[in-house]
Design a protein around this motif. Structure first.
Motif, PDB file in Angstrom:
ATOM      1  N   UNK A  83      -1.555   8.353   3.282  1.00  0.00           N
ATOM      2  CA  UNK A  83      -0.473   7.377   3.399  1.00  0.00           C
ATOM      3  C   UNK A  83      -0.870   6.211   4.297  1.00  0.00           C
ATOM      4  N   UNK A  84      -1.571   6.519   5.394  1.00  0.00           N
ATOM      5  CA  UNK A  84      -1.997   5.464   6.307  1.00  0.00           C
ATOM      6  C   UNK A  84      -2.972   4.505   5.626  1.00  0.00           C
ATOM      7  N   UNK A  88       8.681   1.643   1.928  1.00  0.00           N
ATOM      8  CA  UNK A  88       8.678   2.987   1.345  1.00  0.00           C
ATOM      9  C   UNK A  88       7.592   3.849   1.977  1.00  0.00           C
ATOM     10  N   UNK A  89       6.423   3.264   2.183  1.00  0.00           N
ATOM     11  CA  UNK A  89       5.314   4.015   2.771  1.00  0.00           C
ATOM     12  C   UNK A  89       5.613   4.403   4.212  1.00  0.00           C
ATOM     13  N   UNK A 125      10.629  11.761  -7.535  1.00  0.00           N
ATOM     14  CA  UNK A 125       9.727  10.659  -7.189  1.00  0.00           C
ATOM     15  C   UNK A 125      10.400   9.313  -7.441  1.00  0.00           C
ATOM     16  N   UNK A 126      11.085   9.193  -8.583  1.00  0.00           N
ATOM     17  CA  UNK A 126      11.796   7.952  -8.908  1.00  0.00           C
ATOM     18  C   UNK A 126      12.919   7.719  -7.906  1.00  0.00           C
ATOM     19  N   UNK A 127      13.606   8.793  -7.518  1.00  0.00           N
ATOM     20  CA  UNK A 127      14.711   8.707  -6.556  1.00  0.00           C
ATOM     21  C   UNK A 127      14.225   8.092  -5.246  1.00  0.00           C
ATOM     22  N   UNK A 128      13.013   8.463  -4.845  1.00  0.00           N
ATOM     23  CA  UNK A 128      12.476   7.977  -3.569  1.00  0.00           C
ATOM     24  C   UNK A 128      11.722   6.660  -3.702  1.00  0.00           C
ATOM     25  N   UNK A 129      10.812   6.580  -4.688  1.00  0.00           N
ATOM     26  CA  UNK A 129       9.868   5.458  -4.745  1.00  0.00           C
ATOM     27  C   UNK A 129      10.155   4.445  -5.841  1.00  0.00           C
ATOM     28  N   UNK A 155       2.468   6.581  -8.228  1.00  0.00           N
ATOM     29  CA  UNK A 155       1.326   6.454  -7.318  1.00  0.00           C
ATOM     30  C   UNK A 155       1.086   7.769  -6.574  1.00  0.00           C
ATOM     31  N   UNK A 156      -0.187   8.145  -6.496  1.00  0.00           N
ATOM     32  CA  UNK A 156      -0.559   9.453  -5.943  1.00  0.00           C
ATOM     33  C   UNK A 156      -0.049   9.666  -4.528  1.00  0.00           C
ATOM     34  N   UNK A 157       0.024   8.596  -3.748  1.00  0.00           N
ATOM     35  CA  UNK A 157       0.409   8.737  -2.347  1.00  0.00           C
ATOM     36  C   UNK A 157       1.816   9.306  -2.191  1.00  0.00           C
ATOM     37  N   UNK A 158       2.682   9.096  -3.191  1.00  0.00           N
ATOM     38  CA  UNK A 158       4.057   9.583  -3.091  1.00  0.00           C
ATOM     39  C   UNK A 158       4.214  11.022  -3.589  1.00  0.00           C
ATOM     40  N   UNK A 159       3.135  11.621  -4.068  1.00  0.00           N
ATOM     41  CA  UNK A 159       3.215  12.983  -4.601  1.00  0.00           C
ATOM     42  C   UNK A 159       3.745  13.963  -3.567  1.00  0.00           C
TER      43      UNK A 159
END
Length: 445
Positions: free
Chosen positions: A102-103, A206-207, A409-413, A419-423
């Protein structure tokens, strides 16, 4: 003689105008060349940094995939204390890697924001240059218009000079139209660049929110192994006894507290299930999955419900917030919203943490399903139903693991869900949903 001097004055004015224009273009081209050389050098260093970040991300993703495979294999095995410890260790290592991931993605996004700001500045500079050129053309046309056609004809010795003047005017008029068209194109590009910048800034928020969730989850993960070893004293028999007791005690599970920490809402799991089932019956979303999403959304937000709309809410949402409060006959100054964090904005409302503008887009359908007119984001059934609707719209009503994972995932991002980072978020929700489903199965048996 007067006509001669007038002709000479006009001729000199025209030459002065075109001379200045040639000088202006030369300076513009020189500036553009210098800027282009600088841009090439800068882009090269930025590209090197991008490549370095991507290589690091690829390496981390490979390690994450390896730990996911280990976790999947461990979960398929019979529950033993050794297996549970291995599972917790693998999840902890995976989570630490996801924090690093994430960073790095956040650094990539910041680079993108810097690039976009640079592109916007370039477009604004182009717009400024074109406007100056347009002013020169308009001034030239104005000077031509100060003399009538008859005066122009009599001021020239030869007819060819008259045609030359007319050709210059036509050329200048054509250039004026071309410059106006160029200005319009630049303005369109500028608006597009600003929209893309806004999207990147939203992704940055978001990140940062994801980082908060990961840090909180990692802290929980670090304590879970310690607590398990303390409870079992490292003995397999004690662990199996603990599992048997947990499965047998349906009454205790019913009374177990379901907390939405961030909004200060607590109820028994049985009560939470009843509210979730109310929403599920109307939307087709699985109750355990809905409870997992709402808990995940609330648990990490320590500032949720402690803010004030005047200082914590973005101005774009304030009008919608006042409309909601007015329809519900509520004092906006007394209604809790999420407090503004160190990044972005607060202003989310109620158990489902909807922003005012988003709530308005779901309000009518929520009212139709719950029978509340108007519905309230602070009412549990209305809030749960709104969240379930949003998840159902993203496919959660299919009730498959893949569909639910994607919906979370859609609810959050939003549009960045792939994108893999949100997995991490989707995985965490599904793990929590499995845990809650297990508890509900025992409770409802």
């Amino acid at each position: 003689m007067e006509r001669f001097f007038k002709s000479q004055k006009r001729s000199n004015a025209g030459l002065g105008l075109f001379g200045f224009r040639r000088f202006f273009i030369a300076v513009s081209l020189m500036s553009a060349a210098i800027f282009a050389t600088y841009a090439i050098s800068t882009n090269a260093s930025v590209d090197d940094l991008k490549n370095s970040l991507q290589q690091q991300l690829d390496g981390i993703q490979a390690q994450i995939d390896q730990y996911r495979a280990e976790i999947g294999e461990a979960q398929s095995q019979t529950k033993t204390l050794k297996r549970e410890i291995q599972l917790l260790d693998a999840k902890k290592k995976e989570m630490e890697l996801q924090v690093q991931q994430t960073q790095l993605v956040l650094e990539q996004t910041k680079l993108g924001i810097d690039e976009k700001n640079s592109q916007i500045q370039g477009e604004e500079n182009k717009l400024d240059r074109e406007r100056k050129l347009l002013a020169e053309y308009v001034q030239g046309i104005y000077e031509f218009d100060q003399e009538s056609m008859i005066e122009l004809i009599f001021s020239k010795k030869r007819l060819s000079d008259v045609f030359s003047e007319m050709s210059s005017l036509e050329a200048m008029q054509k250039k004026t139209q071309e410059t106006i068209a160029q200005i319009k194109t630049i303005k369109v590009n500028l608006e597009q660049q600003k929209e893309e910048l806004s999207q990147k800034q939203e992704e940055e928020l978001q990140l940062k929110a994801l980082q908060e969730i990961q840090r909180a989850s990692l802290k929980i993960q670090q304590n879970e192994k310690s607590n398990l070893l303390t409870q079992t004293k490292g003995e397999e028999a004690a662990y199996q006894k603990m599992l048997t007791k947990a499965k047998a005690n349906a009454t205790a599970i019913k009374k177990q507290m379901y907390l939405l920490e961030g909004v200060g809402l607590s109820m028994t799991l049985e009560e939470a299930y009843n509210h979730a089932k109310f929403a599920a019956d109307r939307t087709g979303v699985r109750p355990a999955f809905l409870l997992a999403v709402l808990k995940q959304e609330s648990s990490w937000g320590t500032n949720v419900g402690t803010g004030n709309w005047k200082k914590d809410m973005h101005t774009r949402d304030q009008k919608a917030f006042l409309q909601i409060c007015d329809e519900l006959n509520l004092d906006p100054d007394q209604m809790p919203v999420s407090r503004r964090p160190s990044y972005g904005w607060g202003g989310a409302m109620g158990p489902a943490q909807f922003l005012p503008s988003t709530w308005l887009s779901y309000k009518n359908e929520v009212g139709r399903l719950t029978g509340h007119n108007p519905p309230s984001p602070w009412n549990i059934d209305d809030a749960f139903t709104a969240a379930a609707l949003k998840l159902a719209n993203a496919g959660a009503n299919q009730k498959t693991e893949a569909a639910e994972w994607k919906a979370s995932m859609v609810y959050f991002a939003g549009s960045n869900w792939g994108k893999a980072v949100y997995s991490f978020y989707g995985d965490s929700v599904m793990d929590l949903a499995a845990l809650i489903q297990g508890q509900l199965d025992i409770m409802l048996a």
